[in-house]
Write an enzyme that holds these catalytic residues in place. Sequence first.
Site, PDB file in Angstrom:
ATOM      1  N   LEU A 136       0.946  -1.358  -0.098  1.00  0.00           N
ATOM      2  CA  LEU A 136       0.058  -0.017  -0.122  1.00  0.00           C
ATOM      3  C   LEU A 136       0.768   1.141   0.095  1.00  0.00           C
ATOM      4  CD1 LEU A 136      -2.639   1.345   0.160  1.00  0.00           C
ATOM      5  CD2 LEU A 136      -2.331   1.237   2.909  1.00  0.00           C
ATOM      6  N   ASN A 137       1.884   1.358   0.747  1.00  0.00           N
ATOM      7  CA  ASN A 137       2.775   2.453   0.868  1.00  0.00           C
ATOM      8  C   ASN A 137       3.657   2.817  -0.314  1.00  0.00           C
ATOM      9  OD1 ASN A 137       1.784   3.256   3.357  1.00  0.00           O
ATOM     10  ND2 ASN A 137       3.569   2.409   4.312  1.00  0.00           N
ATOM     11  N   TYR A 138       3.518   1.774  -1.453  1.00  0.00           N
ATOM     12  CA  TYR A 138       4.211   2.189  -2.742  1.00  0.00           C
ATOM     13  C   TYR A 138       2.858   2.340  -3.809  1.00  0.00           C
ATOM     14  CZ  TYR A 138       7.976  -0.003  -0.366  1.00  0.00           C
ATOM     15  OH  TYR A 138       9.208  -0.300   0.492  1.00  0.00           O
TER      16      TYR A 138
END
Length: 197
Positions: A136-138
């Site tokens: 998610l953070n990418y």
Amino acid sequence: MSWIKSTLYFNGQNGQPLESLLDRTLQSKLSFKAKSDFVQKPISEKELEGIWKLLYEEEVGRGMLIITPYGGKMSKILESETPFPHRAGNIGVIQYLIYWKEEGNVTKSQMHINWIRRLHSYMTPYVSKKPSAAYLNYRDLDIGTNRGPSTNYEQARIWGVKYFKSNFDRLVHVKTMGDPTNFFWNEQSIPPLPVRG
């Protein structure tokens, strides 16, 4: 390289003193695109050679891979215990990144975006499958986006399962309880279920 020094490197401030991280002024006007995959079995030397060829192909921008190992205590936490499910069975996560400077040049930007898509496609046989997974953070808008605050569950499920696996349904339920009108939304936010009544 220490973790804190790596933050300088990835921020385009390699060689600067650590105190420069306290300066909140935008340092760089680089554009970038990121994608990710989870690795579940070792990648062979032969398969890695194909990656190197693609990395050397990217001459105008800065193409890179960041491979973060997983395992240990992390894999002992059940995937249903937190929203982040990518634990047991994964030996690492790969972040594919490309940076470039041609601000406003759509043709050049598309060239770099096409390159990272080719790299990601090359890696498909060597990473998670059924479903493929993403971190998610990418953020990767290639795997799907909301079409405004009215995005429905089925549309969002396309990318939601890649980020959250079976936890996506649970997160939709929480979103429905806490934000039924979908006031807090973005391109890949979790949508609420429709209000019945």
